[in-house]
Design a protein around this motif. Structure first.
Motif, mmCIF file in Angstrom:
data_model
loop_
_atom_site.group_PDB
_atom_site.id
_atom_site.type_symbol
_atom_site.label_atom_id
_atom_site.label_comp_id
_atom_site.label_asym_id
_atom_site.label_seq_id
_atom_site.Cartn_x
_atom_site.Cartn_y
_atom_site.Cartn_z
ATOM 1 N N VAL A 41 61.363 53.469 15.543
ATOM 2 C CA VAL A 41 60.298 53.585 14.534
ATOM 3 C C VAL A 41 59.991 52.223 13.915
ATOM 4 C CG1 VAL A 41 61.775 54.139 12.528
ATOM 5 C CG2 VAL A 41 59.426 55.020 12.642
ATOM 6 N N ASN A 42 60.939 51.331 13.908
ATOM 7 C CA ASN A 42 60.691 49.997 13.349
ATOM 8 C C ASN A 42 60.217 49.010 14.421
ATOM 9 O OD1 ASN A 42 61.451 50.791 10.697
ATOM 10 N ND2 ASN A 42 63.574 50.804 11.405
ATOM 11 N N HIS A 53 58.351 45.368 9.879
ATOM 12 C CA HIS A 53 58.680 45.828 8.522
ATOM 13 C C HIS A 53 59.907 46.738 8.530
ATOM 14 C CE1 HIS A 53 54.819 44.310 7.304
ATOM 15 N NE2 HIS A 53 54.127 45.231 7.948
ATOM 16 N N HIS A 54 60.618 46.708 7.410
ATOM 17 C CA HIS A 54 61.626 47.738 7.137
ATOM 18 C C HIS A 54 61.316 48.332 5.771
ATOM 19 C CE1 HIS A 54 64.240 47.369 10.600
ATOM 20 N NE2 HIS A 54 64.020 46.067 10.546
ATOM 21 N N HIS A 55 60.099 48.834 5.648
ATOM 22 C CA HIS A 55 59.712 49.565 4.448
ATOM 23 C C HIS A 55 58.725 50.647 4.867
ATOM 24 C CE1 HIS A 55 56.677 46.153 4.424
ATOM 25 N NE2 HIS A 55 55.924 47.216 4.512
ATOM 26 N N TYR A 56 58.305 51.457 3.899
ATOM 27 C CA TYR A 56 57.486 52.616 4.226
ATOM 28 C C TYR A 56 56.022 52.365 3.881
ATOM 29 C CZ TYR A 56 62.130 54.463 4.894
ATOM 30 O OH TYR A 56 63.414 54.643 5.337
ATOM 31 N N GLU A 86 52.201 50.888 6.632
ATOM 32 C CA GLU A 86 53.306 50.032 6.163
ATOM 33 C C GLU A 86 52.780 48.641 5.773
ATOM 34 O OE1 GLU A 86 56.665 49.976 8.838
ATOM 35 O OE2 GLU A 86 57.021 52.136 8.611
ATOM 36 N N ARG A 265 54.542 60.853 9.637
ATOM 37 C CA ARG A 265 55.743 60.413 10.371
ATOM 38 C C ARG A 265 56.582 61.603 10.837
ATOM 39 N NH1 ARG A 265 60.164 55.648 8.934
ATOM 40 N NH2 ARG A 265 62.000 56.923 9.259
HETATM 41 MG MG LIG Z 1 60.872 51.742 9.018
#
Ligand SMILES: [Mg+2]
Ligand SMILES: C[S@@+](CC[C@H](N)C(=O)[O-])C[C@H]1O[C@@H](n2cnc3c(N)ncnc32)[C@H](O)[C@@H]1O
Ligand SMILES: CC(C)=CCC/C(C)=C/COP(=O)(O)OP(=O)(O)O
Length: 297
Positions: A41-42, A53-56, A86, A265
């Motif tokens: 997913v990342n 990114h590592h955020h929503y 994102e 998601r």
């Molecule tokens: Mg992520």
């Protein structure tokens, strides 16, 4: 355990580098967690345009762009749509940094793979320094900056954000994008307050538990266990800022804006199993997705 030494590491291009030993056993766990992280997913979302990114995400789903789930290219469009949301989240964070000049320094505390740092440099032309506990992430971010030819302006390093390698007052702006749930907030804001010049701007986007609910719900506990983090309450953020010369200019509840991201998601093949906890805690009011922008006074 000797906490003062450095550890030798072999980087992606085969050279040797020394990274600081973790400041605590917990930080060693978090460094290992992010060194090993490789969730599709990342990575698949980042592959869309090279911003990892590592955020929503936030914002409405563009159903016209997403189209019909029946056809073969739907999965690709779904990935692109999640990624767009994102990146929209990071744009909103950058919107709250105020006026940043080309000669200014911005600091991304807990920078992940560096997607937000690249966006900040592209928007302001300034230098951006990122800190992460993960040598893999720092290496990844520096490789991307090199590929983009901006390695002299965008740089990641392995460093504890509670002990930043910057002079007092050196930064015009700094932020935590979904990285403040790994540290004590008083220690964190004392350090941001130190590196920011008076009049500088601090911004965070974070998930926090809602004191109006009472205590952290079972969903919040599940998110903590999933990511090995310790989500703070909204009240703790505001109190720790007030104690550290950070005066909120904007407190924005982004919960309604992040729900469409989670609901989309949850329908994808990239689910990780944590979607239900986010959706249920946002809906029962026990958890909030919040932006806080504060002036260093
Ligand atoms: Mg992520
Ligand atoms: C969920 S990721 C967010 C990454 C990035 N801010 C983004 O938006 O893509 C959390 C990040 O916080 C970093 N982190 C956690 N504790 C830290 C600490 N004490 N010092 C520096 N980085 C830390 C992790 O290494 C990881 O990069
Ligand atoms: C809002 C809260 C509580 C965030 C916790 C920190 C965190 C792990 C963020 C997302 O990272 P990610 O992008 O690596 O996660 P995922 O793999 O779920 O997309």
């Amino acid at each position: 355990m000797d906490l003062s030494v450095t550890t030798e590491l072999t980087t992606a291009n085969g050279t040797s580098a020394f990274v600081p030993a973790p400041a605590s056993p917990y930080q060693g766990d978090i460094a290992r967690y992010w060194d090993q992280e490789a969730r599709p997913v990342n990575l698949r979302l980042g592959d869309v345009d090279g911003l990892y990114h590592h955020h929503y995400g936030i914002g409405d789903v563009d159903h016209a762009a997403l189209g019909d789930s029946g056809d073969a290219a739907y999965d690709k469009r779904l990935v692109a749509e999640l990624h767009r949301l994102e990146s929209a989240q990071a744009e909103v964070l950058l919107d709250h940094l105020g006026l940043i000049g080309r000669d200014d320094l911005l600091v991304d505390a807990g920078c992940g793979r560096g997607g937000s740092m690249v966006m900040a440099h592209q928007r302001f032309g300034c230098s951006v320094e990122g800190l992460t506990l993960s040598a893999k992430q720092a290496d990844f971010g520096n490789r991307r900056a090199h590929e983009l030819g901006i390695e002299d302006r965008v740089h990641s390093r392995v460093c504890n954000m509670l002990d930043m390698p910057f002079e007092t007052g050196q930064a015009a702006g700094s932020w935590n994008n979904e990285s403040s749930m790994y540290v004590d907030l008083h220690d964190l804001f004392a350090e941001h307050s130190r590196i920011l010049g008076v009049g500088g701007r601090y911004v965070t986007i974070t998930g926090c538990w809602n004191p109006r609910y009472g205590q952290p719900s079972k969903w919040v506990s599940q998110i903590n266990a999933h990511f090995e983090c310790n989500i703070h309450s909204r009240r703790e953020y505001l109190r720790a800022m007030a104690d550290n010369r950070l005066v909120p200019q904007a407190v924005v509840d982004l919960t309604p804006e992040t729900l469409p991201y989670w609901e989309l998601r949850a329908t994808s093949s990239l689910v990780t199993g944590i979607e239900e906890a986010f959706i249920n805690s946002y809906k029962d009011g026990s958890f909030q997705y919040v932006l806080i922008a504060a002036d260093r006074v």
